[in-house]
Design an enzyme around this catalytic site. Structure first.
Site, mmCIF file in Angstrom:
data_model
loop_
_atom_site.group_PDB
_atom_site.id
_atom_site.type_symbol
_atom_site.label_atom_id
_atom_site.label_comp_id
_atom_site.label_asym_id
_atom_site.label_seq_id
_atom_site.Cartn_x
_atom_site.Cartn_y
_atom_site.Cartn_z
ATOM 1 N N GLY A 1 -12.387 11.503 6.236
ATOM 2 C CA GLY A 1 -11.535 10.541 5.557
ATOM 3 C C GLY A 1 -12.005 9.119 5.748
ATOM 4 O O GLY A 1 -13.065 8.853 6.307
ATOM 5 N N SER B 1 -13.724 2.196 5.318
ATOM 6 C CA SER B 1 -13.521 1.827 3.910
ATOM 7 C C SER B 1 -13.090 0.378 3.750
ATOM 8 O O SER B 1 -13.268 -0.213 2.688
ATOM 9 C CB SER B 1 -12.470 2.736 3.267
ATOM 10 O OG SER B 1 -11.237 2.624 3.974
ATOM 11 N N ASP B 2 -12.502 -0.178 4.798
ATOM 12 C CA ASP B 2 -12.082 -1.578 4.758
ATOM 13 C C ASP B 2 -12.009 -2.116 6.176
ATOM 14 O O ASP B 2 -11.924 -1.346 7.140
ATOM 15 C CB ASP B 2 -10.725 -1.726 4.061
ATOM 16 C CG ASP B 2 -9.640 -0.901 4.736
ATOM 17 O OD1 ASP B 2 -8.820 -1.481 5.454
ATOM 18 O OD2 ASP B 2 -9.612 0.332 4.548
ATOM 19 N N ARG C 1 0.706 22.237 -6.309
ATOM 20 C CA ARG C 1 0.945 20.787 -6.247
ATOM 21 C C ARG C 1 -0.345 19.993 -6.431
ATOM 22 O O ARG C 1 -0.442 18.843 -5.984
ATOM 23 C CB ARG C 1 1.624 20.402 -4.925
ATOM 24 C CG ARG C 1 2.992 21.051 -4.742
ATOM 25 C CD ARG C 1 3.665 20.594 -3.468
ATOM 26 N NE ARG C 1 4.964 21.220 -3.326
ATOM 27 C CZ ARG C 1 6.073 20.582 -2.960
ATOM 28 N NH1 ARG C 1 6.025 19.288 -2.719
ATOM 29 N NH2 ARG C 1 7.214 21.223 -2.854
ATOM 30 N N MET D 1 -4.368 7.858 9.318
ATOM 31 C CA MET D 1 -2.987 8.336 9.208
ATOM 32 C C MET D 1 -2.772 9.818 9.544
ATOM 33 O O MET D 1 -1.666 10.320 9.356
ATOM 34 C CB MET D 1 -2.458 8.077 7.786
ATOM 35 C CG MET D 1 -2.462 6.615 7.384
ATOM 36 S SD MET D 1 -1.682 6.303 5.771
ATOM 37 C CE MET D 1 0.052 6.506 6.201
ATOM 38 N N ARG E 1 -11.322 14.402 -3.497
ATOM 39 C CA ARG E 1 -12.474 14.369 -2.588
ATOM 40 C C ARG E 1 -12.853 15.791 -2.185
ATOM 41 O O ARG E 1 -14.029 16.112 -2.019
ATOM 42 C CB ARG E 1 -12.187 13.516 -1.348
ATOM 43 C CG ARG E 1 -13.411 13.385 -0.429
ATOM 44 C CD ARG E 1 -13.144 12.497 0.775
ATOM 45 N NE ARG E 1 -12.960 11.124 0.358
ATOM 46 C CZ ARG E 1 -12.015 10.327 0.824
ATOM 47 N NH1 ARG E 1 -11.158 10.782 1.712
ATOM 48 N NH2 ARG E 1 -11.922 9.080 0.410
#
Length: 257
Positions: free
Chosen positions: A114, A227-228, A68, A204, A49
Site C-alpha cells: 500500500g 505516496s506523499d 462489493r 491505516m 490495484r
C-alpha cells in the site's frame, strides 16, 4: 407410533442440513470456492490495484471474488500460486477480509502492499518502507486487550527476506515502525508525536493485520511506497498510486514466494 421416512425425504433433509451448515461457515464477503485462494496472498487496499497486480505480474490470473467489487485474483508467479485481494480502506475493512481469509480459506502468509504518508525528513516520495511494527490509535486494540497494550509486529523471516531482496533490487528502502491511524484527515496533527518517537509514516491497516496474524498464528508483513510527504507537502497522483509503484509490488511478490 412410528413413521417411515422415504429415501427421497431422507436425502432432502440431509442435503438441507449440509446446505445450512455451509451457509453458517462460508465467507460473507468473499465468494471464492474452496481451493480458489492460494495460501500466500498480497493485500492491497484498492481493489483496482489488486487487478493491476494480477494483470501485470501473475500468469493466467483468475478472478475469484467480485462481492462489493472488492476484487480478488489467483495466478502464478515464478511457479508459485499467489492470490491478491483488495481489502478496502482502514482497519475495520481489512479486518473483515483478513478474518475470512484466515478462517475460511486457510491463508498462511499475507503481505500488505500500500501507500504511506512519510513523517521523517530522510524519506522521499516513491521510497519503499518495510514495517517491523505498527503503532495505532484505533479502538480495535482496546476492544481486544482493554488496559493491556499489545505491540503488533510483522513476521521477522518475511521482514528479513524483504529487506535483503530490496537491497538486491537497489531500492531506496527503510525499515521501521509505522502508524495505523483511523484518521485520514488528522486535524489534531497527532502525526507530530508519532514522528517525535521515530515512526516513519502514517497508514491505516497494518496494526490490525499484524494482530490477526498473531491471533491465527500466521505470517504477515507490510510493504509501502511513500505516496506523499506530510512534512514537505510532496505527493504523487491518484493514478500513479493505483497503477504504478511497481517496485513495491515486485518486492512483495519476491518476498512471498
Amino acid at each position: 407410533m412410528q413413521y417411515a421416512i422415504s429415501t427421497e425425504l431422507r436425502n432432502f433433509l440431509l442435503f438441507f442440513c449440509v446446505f445450512v451448515l455451509y451457509l453458517l461457515i462460508m465467507s460473507t464477503h468473499i465468494n471464492a470456492k474452496n481451493g480458489e485462494i492460494a495460501s500466500k496472498i498480497l493485500l492491497p487496499g484498492d481493489p483496482l490495484r489488486a487487478q493491476f497486480i494480477a494483470e501485470n505480474f501473475l500468469e493466467n490470473p483468475v478472478c475469484y471474488n467480485e462481492v462489493r467489487r472488492m476484487l480478488g485474483f489467483t495466478g502464478m508467479y515464478k511457479g508459485e500460486r499467489i492470490s491478491v485481494q483488495g481489502t478496502g480502506m482502514g482497519q475495520p475493512s481489512l479486518s473483515i477480509y483478513v478474518n475470512e481469509l484466515f478462517r475460511f480459506y486457510n491463508v498462511q502468509t499475507a503481505v500488505r502492499v500500500g501507500t504511506i504518508g512519510a513523517i521523517q525528513d530522510n524519506l522521499k516520495c516513491r521510497d519503499v518502507i518495510i514495517a517491523n511494527a505498527a503503532c495505532s490509535d484505533s479502538s480495535l486494540l482496546n476492544q481486544r486487550f482493554g488496559n493491556l497494550h499489545f505491540a503488533p509486529t510483522s513476521d521477522f523471516e518475511l521482514l528479513y527476506k524483504a529487506y535483503n531482496k530490496a537491497l538486491s533490487l537497489n531500492l531506496s528502502v527503510h525499515v521501521g515502525e509505522v502508524v495505523s491511524s483511523d484518521l485520514f484527515y488528522d486535524e489534531n496533527q497527532n502525526w507530530k508525536k508519532w514522528a517525535e518517537y521515530g515512526c516513519l509514516g502514517i497508514e491505516m491497516e497494518s496494526a490490525e493485520l499484524f494482530t490477526l496474524a498473531a491471533q491465527f498464528k500466521r505470517k504477515a508483513l507490510s510493504i509501502f511506497t511513500v505516496s506523499d510527504h506530510i512534512l514537505t507537502g510532496e505527493q504523487t497522483s491518484a493514478e500513479e498510486r493505483q497503477t504504478s509503484f511497481k517496485n513495491m509490488m515486485k518486492l512483495a511478490l519476491e518476498t512471498i514466494i
